[in-house]
Design a protein around this motif. Structure first.
Motif, mmCIF file in Angstrom:
data_model
loop_
_atom_site.group_PDB
_atom_site.id
_atom_site.type_symbol
_atom_site.label_atom_id
_atom_site.label_comp_id
_atom_site.label_asym_id
_atom_site.label_seq_id
_atom_site.Cartn_x
_atom_site.Cartn_y
_atom_site.Cartn_z
ATOM 1 N N GLY A 172 -17.463 9.082 29.295
ATOM 2 C CA GLY A 172 -16.841 8.839 30.656
ATOM 3 C C GLY A 172 -15.817 8.019 30.866
ATOM 4 O O GLY A 172 -14.995 8.290 31.713
ATOM 5 N N GLY A 173 -15.544 7.065 29.938
ATOM 6 C CA GLY A 173 -14.328 6.240 30.104
ATOM 7 C C GLY A 173 -13.187 7.085 29.705
ATOM 8 O O GLY A 173 -12.028 6.982 30.370
ATOM 9 N N LEU A 174 -13.209 7.892 28.548
ATOM 10 C CA LEU A 174 -12.133 8.587 28.146
ATOM 11 C C LEU A 174 -11.762 9.710 28.771
ATOM 12 O O LEU A 174 -10.673 9.936 29.013
ATOM 13 C CB LEU A 174 -12.478 9.302 26.465
ATOM 14 C CG LEU A 174 -12.908 8.258 25.262
ATOM 15 C CD1 LEU A 174 -13.242 8.961 23.969
ATOM 16 C CD2 LEU A 174 -11.574 7.432 25.142
ATOM 17 N N LEU A 175 -12.716 10.502 29.665
ATOM 18 C CA LEU A 175 -12.322 11.446 30.380
ATOM 19 C C LEU A 175 -11.950 10.913 31.902
ATOM 20 O O LEU A 175 -11.480 11.728 32.736
ATOM 21 C CB LEU A 175 -13.502 12.452 30.457
ATOM 22 C CG LEU A 175 -13.886 12.979 29.372
ATOM 23 C CD1 LEU A 175 -15.117 14.104 29.480
ATOM 24 C CD2 LEU A 175 -12.642 13.844 28.853
ATOM 25 N N ASP A 176 -12.432 9.547 32.014
ATOM 26 C CA ASP A 176 -11.794 9.046 33.191
ATOM 27 C C ASP A 176 -12.535 9.654 34.527
ATOM 28 O O ASP A 176 -12.258 10.141 35.518
ATOM 29 C CB ASP A 176 -10.404 8.955 33.840
ATOM 30 C CG ASP A 176 -10.034 8.089 34.738
ATOM 31 O OD1 ASP A 176 -10.807 7.179 35.134
ATOM 32 O OD2 ASP A 176 -9.019 8.421 35.430
ATOM 33 N N LEU A 177 -14.102 9.753 33.998
ATOM 34 C CA LEU A 177 -14.646 10.639 35.239
ATOM 35 C C LEU A 177 -15.140 9.817 36.486
ATOM 36 O O LEU A 177 -15.532 8.787 36.317
ATOM 37 C CB LEU A 177 -16.223 10.987 34.417
ATOM 38 C CG LEU A 177 -16.165 11.902 33.362
ATOM 39 C CD1 LEU A 177 -17.505 12.143 32.937
ATOM 40 C CD2 LEU A 177 -15.444 13.183 33.709
ATOM 41 N N PRO A 178 -14.911 10.442 37.784
ATOM 42 C CA PRO A 178 -15.285 9.824 38.644
ATOM 43 C C PRO A 178 -16.903 9.186 38.749
ATOM 44 O O PRO A 178 -17.612 9.750 38.265
ATOM 45 C CB PRO A 178 -15.247 11.006 39.996
ATOM 46 C CG PRO A 178 -14.472 11.853 39.437
ATOM 47 C CD PRO A 178 -14.599 11.808 37.962
ATOM 48 N N ALA A 179 -17.129 8.261 39.525
ATOM 49 C CA ALA A 179 -18.363 7.609 39.462
ATOM 50 C C ALA A 179 -19.607 8.542 39.891
ATOM 51 O O ALA A 179 -20.314 8.758 38.853
ATOM 52 C CB ALA A 179 -18.439 6.407 40.376
ATOM 53 N N GLN A 180 -19.488 9.252 40.684
ATOM 54 C CA GLN A 180 -20.478 10.163 41.185
ATOM 55 C C GLN A 180 -20.705 11.332 40.230
ATOM 56 O O GLN A 180 -21.793 11.788 39.914
ATOM 57 C CB GLN A 180 -20.225 10.977 42.618
ATOM 58 C CG GLN A 180 -21.658 11.570 43.088
ATOM 59 C CD GLN A 180 -21.612 12.309 44.570
ATOM 60 O OE1 GLN A 180 -20.265 12.462 44.793
ATOM 61 N NE2 GLN A 180 -22.377 12.489 45.075
ATOM 62 N N VAL A 181 -19.565 11.897 39.839
ATOM 63 C CA VAL A 181 -19.644 12.806 38.764
ATOM 64 C C VAL A 181 -20.399 12.369 37.561
ATOM 65 O O VAL A 181 -21.313 12.964 36.898
ATOM 66 C CB VAL A 181 -18.185 13.487 38.450
ATOM 67 C CG1 VAL A 181 -18.473 14.388 37.288
ATOM 68 C CG2 VAL A 181 -17.490 14.207 39.587
ATOM 69 N N TYR A 182 -19.972 11.130 36.916
ATOM 70 C CA TYR A 182 -20.652 10.421 35.682
ATOM 71 C C TYR A 182 -21.742 10.440 35.732
ATOM 72 O O TYR A 182 -22.667 10.713 35.021
ATOM 73 C CB TYR A 182 -19.767 9.261 35.372
ATOM 74 C CG TYR A 182 -20.396 8.625 34.084
ATOM 75 C CD1 TYR A 182 -19.994 9.032 32.813
ATOM 76 C CD2 TYR A 182 -21.175 7.637 34.465
ATOM 77 C CE1 TYR A 182 -20.519 8.242 31.843
ATOM 78 C CE2 TYR A 182 -21.841 6.795 33.440
ATOM 79 C CZ TYR A 182 -21.600 7.388 32.085
ATOM 80 O OH TYR A 182 -22.095 6.697 31.018
ATOM 81 N N GLY A 183 -22.363 9.870 37.133
ATOM 82 C CA GLY A 183 -23.463 9.214 37.232
ATOM 83 C C GLY A 183 -24.577 10.723 37.314
ATOM 84 O O GLY A 183 -25.739 10.511 36.582
ATOM 85 N N VAL A 184 -24.212 11.672 38.050
ATOM 86 C CA VAL A 184 -24.920 12.782 37.883
ATOM 87 C C VAL A 184 -25.154 13.663 36.689
ATOM 88 O O VAL A 184 -26.184 14.119 36.333
ATOM 89 C CB VAL A 184 -24.377 14.181 39.296
ATOM 90 C CG1 VAL A 184 -25.295 15.283 39.187
ATOM 91 C CG2 VAL A 184 -24.601 13.186 40.544
#
Length: 336
Positions: A172-184
């Protein structure tokens, strides 16, 4: 008859160990700059596999699930009903699609590609598609699985819980995922509830909340899946299943009722701002203690019990499901 003081005397030493590991993890997290929940799991694993967990602490360590579920209930105070309702249909649709896709993929791979016995394949399918070890135990009762099959499935799930709780925050950090995208994404594709919550909050509070909501939506289907398997196996083997309402109710995660109740109370304004802040502080500490217990429960002896074929199936399926679900979630929620 066991008295309350005797029960407390049996539990308190282990609970004290959980608190101690959690406090040390919180201090270490400040030193190394890593999320304290992930540090708590890592420290617990280190302790369990070096000095080991003393016998006097085992009863107290078993309370980790209670702290996790209580924390999830209190976390309901932070959720916005409007946000959940807005994304709810998409979340439910994704959950149903993921359960069906994951379950069928595991069943096909175990039977046709890896030659794994049928009931073990079903346990792996339930564990990967619903809620990890809890689903394995629930379905094992409904299909009357053998003890060695349950042990293999549980060990395999625990192995991937240990891997994903560290791998997902890294990705998630490497791809810099938005919070909602990462959480879901984490809530859809990881296995057990504890690691999902830990990995979610390792990203951010918002990601942790979405990971938890998505995961408990998956958990709601545990009775449906257990019923489905019991009917399937009953048709094949006569009494080789248990589809009773009592058994299905026993598999249902009842703490979710409390979670929904707190969500409603918080959103109708029952709690003041100071009370909401206190509830947030409480669930953060409960999660810390629970994840210390999660780490302490993971040992290399247990993980070695996972045979190569179950690990191969679950590894391949996890890679496919996590990749596909991340792509779909990114399309649906990236602009949310």
């Amino acid at each position: 008859m066991v008295t309350v003081p005797e029960t407390l005397g049996r539990l308190l030493p282990g609970v004290g160990l959980l608190v101690l590991v959690g406090l040390v993890a919180r201090w270490l997290a400040g030193v190394v700059g890593v999320n304290h929940l992930v540090v708590a799991i890592a420290l617990g694993i280190l302790v369990a596999n070096t000095v080991g967990v003393p016998g006097w602490a085992e009863s107290g360590l078993d309370t980790q699930t209670l702290w996790l579920e209580t924390g999830i209930v209190l976390m309901g105070s932070k959720l916005s009903v409007d946000a959940v309702l807005e994304s709810g249909p998409r979340i439910v649709g994704l959950v149903v699609a993921t359960i069906l896709f994951t379950g069928l993929l595991v069943e096909l791979c175990t039977r046709w590609l890896f030659g794994i016995e049928e009931k073990l394949g079903s346990l792996l399918a339930a564990g990967s598609s619903i809620c990890g070890v809890s689903a394995v135990i629930a379905v094992s009762g409904s299909i009357r699985a053998k003890e060695d099959q349950i042990a293999y499935a549980v060990a395999t799930v625990l192995l991937f819980d240990a891997v994903t709780v560290f791998a997902y925050p890294l990705v998630g950090g490497l791809l810099d995922l938005p919070a909602q995208v990462y959480g879901v994404w984490a809530g859809l594709s990881m296995y057990s509830t504890g690691p999902v919550v830990a990995a979610g909050f390792a990203h951010s509070d918002v990601a942790g909340q979405w990971a938890t909501v998505t995961k408990i939506t998956r958990n709601l289907f545990i009775a449906v899946v257990a019923l489905g398997y019991s009917v399937l196996y009953a048709r094949r083997g006569g009494d080789d299943a248990d589809a009773s309402l009592g058994y299905l109710w026993s598999t249902f995660p009842k703490f979710l009722v409390g979670f929904l109740g707190v969500v409603v109370l918080a959103n109708v304004g029952v709690f003041s701002e100071p009370q909401l802040a206190s509830l947030e502080n409480a669930y953060q500490w409960l999660f810390l203690v629970a994840f210390a217990g999660l780490g302490l429960s993971i040992t290399t002896d247990d993980l070695r019990e996972a045979g190569p074929r179950p690990v191969g199936v679950m590894g391949a399926v996890l890679l496919v499901v996590s990749t596909v679900s991340l792509a779909v979630v990114s399309l649906l929620f990236a602009t949310a």
